[in-house]
Scaffold this motif. Structure first.
Motif, PDB file in Angstrom:
ATOM      1  N   PHE A  70       4.387   8.481   0.471  1.00  0.00           N
ATOM      2  CA  PHE A  70       2.890   7.755  -0.249  1.00  0.00           C
ATOM      3  C   PHE A  70       2.871   8.082  -1.609  1.00  0.00           C
ATOM      4  O   PHE A  70       1.766   8.299  -2.295  1.00  0.00           O
ATOM      5  CB  PHE A  70       1.759   8.538   0.486  1.00  0.00           C
ATOM      6  CG  PHE A  70       1.625   8.228   2.019  1.00  0.00           C
ATOM      7  CD1 PHE A  70       1.099   7.034   2.023  1.00  0.00           C
ATOM      8  CD2 PHE A  70       1.779   9.326   2.675  1.00  0.00           C
ATOM      9  CE1 PHE A  70       0.903   7.042   3.784  1.00  0.00           C
ATOM     10  CE2 PHE A  70       1.600   9.051   4.284  1.00  0.00           C
ATOM     11  CZ  PHE A  70       1.257   7.733   4.563  1.00  0.00           C
ATOM     12  N   ARG A  71       4.254   7.849  -2.260  1.00  0.00           N
ATOM     13  CA  ARG A  71       4.218   7.804  -3.593  1.00  0.00           C
ATOM     14  C   ARG A  71       3.029   6.691  -4.347  1.00  0.00           C
ATOM     15  O   ARG A  71       3.384   5.699  -4.052  1.00  0.00           O
ATOM     16  CB  ARG A  71       5.402   7.596  -4.328  1.00  0.00           C
ATOM     17  CG  ARG A  71       5.441   7.669  -5.680  1.00  0.00           C
ATOM     18  CD  ARG A  71       6.955   7.449  -6.294  1.00  0.00           C
ATOM     19  NE  ARG A  71       7.214   7.363  -7.598  1.00  0.00           N
ATOM     20  CZ  ARG A  71       7.556   8.349  -8.262  1.00  0.00           C
ATOM     21  NH1 ARG A  71       7.693   9.493  -7.726  1.00  0.00           N
ATOM     22  NH2 ARG A  71       7.460   8.155  -9.732  1.00  0.00           N
ATOM     23  N   THR A  91       3.471  12.182  -4.482  1.00  0.00           N
ATOM     24  CA  THR A  91       3.642  12.186  -5.794  1.00  0.00           C
ATOM     25  C   THR A  91       2.731  11.200  -6.554  1.00  0.00           C
ATOM     26  O   THR A  91       2.765   9.937  -6.208  1.00  0.00           O
ATOM     27  CB  THR A  91       5.059  11.945  -6.395  1.00  0.00           C
ATOM     28  OG1 THR A  91       5.925  12.843  -5.745  1.00  0.00           O
ATOM     29  CG2 THR A  91       5.289  11.908  -8.011  1.00  0.00           C
ATOM     30  N   HIS A  92       1.868  11.533  -7.463  1.00  0.00           N
ATOM     31  CA  HIS A  92       0.779  10.676  -8.169  1.00  0.00           C
ATOM     32  C   HIS A  92       0.026  10.051  -7.164  1.00  0.00           C
ATOM     33  O   HIS A  92      -0.515   8.913  -7.423  1.00  0.00           O
ATOM     34  CB  HIS A  92       1.460   9.525  -9.092  1.00  0.00           C
ATOM     35  CG  HIS A  92       2.539  10.307  -9.976  1.00  0.00           C
ATOM     36  ND1 HIS A  92       1.865  10.911 -10.846  1.00  0.00           N
ATOM     37  CD2 HIS A  92       3.679  10.405 -10.489  1.00  0.00           C
ATOM     38  CE1 HIS A  92       2.878  11.546 -11.796  1.00  0.00           C
ATOM     39  NE2 HIS A  92       3.936  11.387 -11.389  1.00  0.00           N
ATOM     40  N   ALA A  93      -0.017  10.380  -5.995  1.00  0.00           N
ATOM     41  CA  ALA A  93      -1.176   9.964  -4.938  1.00  0.00           C
ATOM     42  C   ALA A  93      -2.713  10.362  -5.340  1.00  0.00           C
ATOM     43  O   ALA A  93      -2.926  11.369  -5.881  1.00  0.00           O
ATOM     44  CB  ALA A  93      -0.872  10.360  -3.566  1.00  0.00           C
ATOM     45  N   ASN A  94      -3.607   9.439  -4.820  1.00  0.00           N
ATOM     46  CA  ASN A  94      -4.826   9.811  -5.181  1.00  0.00           C
ATOM     47  C   ASN A  94      -5.790  10.197  -3.806  1.00  0.00           C
ATOM     48  O   ASN A  94      -5.788   9.550  -2.856  1.00  0.00           O
ATOM     49  CB  ASN A  94      -5.784   8.481  -5.637  1.00  0.00           C
ATOM     50  CG  ASN A  94      -7.231   8.709  -5.810  1.00  0.00           C
ATOM     51  OD1 ASN A  94      -7.757  10.083  -5.922  1.00  0.00           O
ATOM     52  ND2 ASN A  94      -7.982   7.844  -6.322  1.00  0.00           N
ATOM     53  N   VAL A 111       3.194  16.641  -6.831  1.00  0.00           N
ATOM     54  CA  VAL A 111       3.329  16.541  -8.332  1.00  0.00           C
ATOM     55  C   VAL A 111       2.574  15.564  -8.859  1.00  0.00           C
ATOM     56  O   VAL A 111       2.632  14.290  -8.399  1.00  0.00           O
ATOM     57  CB  VAL A 111       4.973  16.281  -8.780  1.00  0.00           C
ATOM     58  CG1 VAL A 111       5.054  16.203 -10.309  1.00  0.00           C
ATOM     59  CG2 VAL A 111       5.516  17.737  -8.677  1.00  0.00           C
ATOM     60  N   GLY A 112       1.612  15.587  -9.657  1.00  0.00           N
ATOM     61  CA  GLY A 112       0.692  14.515 -10.239  1.00  0.00           C
ATOM     62  C   GLY A 112      -0.323  13.991  -9.331  1.00  0.00           C
ATOM     63  O   GLY A 112      -1.140  13.042  -9.649  1.00  0.00           O
ATOM     64  N   ALA A 113      -0.709  14.502  -8.265  1.00  0.00           N
ATOM     65  CA  ALA A 113      -1.663  14.304  -7.120  1.00  0.00           C
ATOM     66  C   ALA A 113      -2.942  14.685  -7.865  1.00  0.00           C
ATOM     67  O   ALA A 113      -3.177  15.772  -8.379  1.00  0.00           O
ATOM     68  CB  ALA A 113      -1.283  14.893  -5.847  1.00  0.00           C
ATOM     69  N   ASN A 114      -3.846  13.950  -7.346  1.00  0.00           N
ATOM     70  CA  ASN A 114      -5.364  14.048  -7.569  1.00  0.00           C
ATOM     71  C   ASN A 114      -5.993  14.513  -6.237  1.00  0.00           C
ATOM     72  O   ASN A 114      -6.440  13.723  -5.500  1.00  0.00           O
ATOM     73  CB  ASN A 114      -5.920  13.006  -8.204  1.00  0.00           C
ATOM     74  CG  ASN A 114      -7.338  13.150  -8.391  1.00  0.00           C
ATOM     75  OD1 ASN A 114      -7.906  14.136  -8.465  1.00  0.00           O
ATOM     76  ND2 ASN A 114      -7.951  12.041  -8.968  1.00  0.00           N
ATOM     77  N   LEU A 115      -6.280  15.714  -6.181  1.00  0.00           N
ATOM     78  CA  LEU A 115      -7.021  16.496  -5.046  1.00  0.00           C
ATOM     79  C   LEU A 115      -8.577  16.664  -5.430  1.00  0.00           C
ATOM     80  O   LEU A 115      -9.080  17.656  -4.665  1.00  0.00           O
ATOM     81  CB  LEU A 115      -6.225  17.549  -4.753  1.00  0.00           C
ATOM     82  CG  LEU A 115      -4.932  17.385  -4.147  1.00  0.00           C
ATOM     83  CD1 LEU A 115      -4.044  18.682  -4.028  1.00  0.00           C
ATOM     84  CD2 LEU A 115      -4.926  16.761  -2.741  1.00  0.00           C
ATOM     85  N   THR A 116      -9.072  16.224  -6.402  1.00  0.00           N
ATOM     86  CA  THR A 116     -10.500  16.640  -6.847  1.00  0.00           C
ATOM     87  C   THR A 116     -11.397  16.229  -5.773  1.00  0.00           C
ATOM     88  O   THR A 116     -11.369  15.419  -4.772  1.00  0.00           O
ATOM     89  CB  THR A 116     -10.944  15.574  -7.760  1.00  0.00           C
ATOM     90  OG1 THR A 116      -9.870  15.479  -9.116  1.00  0.00           O
ATOM     91  CG2 THR A 116     -12.198  15.807  -8.673  1.00  0.00           C
ATOM     92  N   ALA A 117     -12.276  17.213  -5.372  1.00  0.00           N
ATOM     93  CA  ALA A 117     -13.187  17.427  -4.447  1.00  0.00           C
ATOM     94  C   ALA A 117     -12.592  16.978  -2.791  1.00  0.00           C
ATOM     95  O   ALA A 117     -13.274  16.892  -2.240  1.00  0.00           O
ATOM     96  CB  ALA A 117     -14.329  16.247  -4.429  1.00  0.00           C
ATOM     97  N   ALA A 118     -11.286  17.481  -2.769  1.00  0.00           N
ATOM     98  CA  ALA A 118     -10.482  17.387  -1.378  1.00  0.00           C
ATOM     99  C   ALA A 118     -11.115  18.535  -0.561  1.00  0.00           C
ATOM    100  O   ALA A 118     -11.052  19.688  -1.059  1.00  0.00           O
ATOM    101  CB  ALA A 118      -9.210  17.304  -1.532  1.00  0.00           C
ATOM    102  N   LYS A 119     -11.177  18.466   0.662  1.00  0.00           N
ATOM    103  CA  LYS A 119     -11.380  19.469   1.587  1.00  0.00           C
ATOM    104  C   LYS A 119     -10.338  20.156   2.046  1.00  0.00           C
ATOM    105  O   LYS A 119      -9.477  19.511   2.629  1.00  0.00           O
ATOM    106  CB  LYS A 119     -12.490  19.034   2.715  1.00  0.00           C
ATOM    107  CG  LYS A 119     -13.691  18.546   2.172  1.00  0.00           C
ATOM    108  CD  LYS A 119     -14.495  18.103   3.505  1.00  0.00           C
ATOM    109  CE  LYS A 119     -15.807  17.328   3.218  1.00  0.00           C
ATOM    110  NZ  LYS A 119     -16.505  16.772   4.355  1.00  0.00           N
ATOM    111  N   THR A 120      -9.878  21.354   1.733  1.00  0.00           N
ATOM    112  CA  THR A 120      -8.533  21.870   1.920  1.00  0.00           C
ATOM    113  C   THR A 120      -8.764  23.325   2.743  1.00  0.00           C
ATOM    114  O   THR A 120      -7.555  24.033   2.875  1.00  0.00           O
ATOM    115  CB  THR A 120      -8.060  22.387   0.657  1.00  0.00           C
ATOM    116  OG1 THR A 120      -8.711  23.343   0.023  1.00  0.00           O
ATOM    117  CG2 THR A 120      -7.514  21.293  -0.293  1.00  0.00           C
ATOM    118  N   ASP A 121      -9.735  23.480   3.579  1.00  0.00           N
ATOM    119  CA  ASP A 121     -10.160  24.536   4.558  1.00  0.00           C
ATOM    120  C   ASP A 121      -8.937  24.638   5.634  1.00  0.00           C
ATOM    121  O   ASP A 121      -8.768  23.761   6.210  1.00  0.00           O
ATOM    122  CB  ASP A 121     -11.341  24.540   5.318  1.00  0.00           C
ATOM    123  CG  ASP A 121     -12.584  24.540   4.110  1.00  0.00           C
ATOM    124  OD1 ASP A 121     -12.416  25.152   3.058  1.00  0.00           O
ATOM    125  OD2 ASP A 121     -13.595  24.020   4.237  1.00  0.00           O
TER     126      ASP A 121
END
Length: 158
Positions: A70-71, A91-94, A111-121
């Protein structure tokens, strides 16, 4: 309980999981190319999920996405709860706003992924790789305490 590589999950055909996808099957062709011999065959949906896919708000919960590429994909707001992504390339996935709770990200390349506001519980990040440009959700804490491996700038490939 999370599945780990020491506890392999019994393989189930992808066809049984088709109803879980949160987007119409008729529009899947626009997401990625399919080898001609598999075109139109619903048993091979996994060929349509790949690098650069645009799947915002897709429902991929409890999916077996091991070793997927899913690059650079847009998975913002996607539901990946309980999915297995061992060794996947993100890599670099949103993944901003995505629900990845209770998923297994063992050995995933973030590497370079954007996990802003992701639910990681409850997500397993053992052996997952991250870089200096990986964006974690607020309150994520130290990635290395979660079993992640930080790559130095000299080791990161773009």
């Amino acid at each position: 309980m999370l599945q780990t590589p020491a506890q392999p999950r019994k393989y189930r055909p992808l066809k049984a999981r088709q109803p879980e996808f949160g987007f119409p099957v008729s529009k899947l062709g626009q997401y990625a190319s399919v080898p001609p011999k598999y075109a139109g065959n619903p048993d091979f949906l996994h060929y349509r999920l790949g690098p650069g896919s645009d799947l915002p708000s897709a429902c991929l919960s409890n999916a077996d996405l091991r070793w997927s590429n899913f690059r650079g994909a847009n998975l913002s707001g996607a539901k990946l709860c309980g999915s297995i992504l061992w060794g996947a390339i993100l890599t670099h996935a949103n993944l901003s706003g995505a629900d990845i709770s209770h998923a297994d990200f063992t050995g995933v390349d973030l590497v370079g992924a954007n996990l802003t506001a992701a639910k990681t519980d409850g997500t397993c990040f053992v052996g997952a790789r991250y870089g200096v440009d990986t964006v974690f959700p607020k309150g994520f804490g130290d990635p290395e305490k979660k079993g992640m491996v930080g790559l130095s700038e000299s080791l990161q490939l773009n």
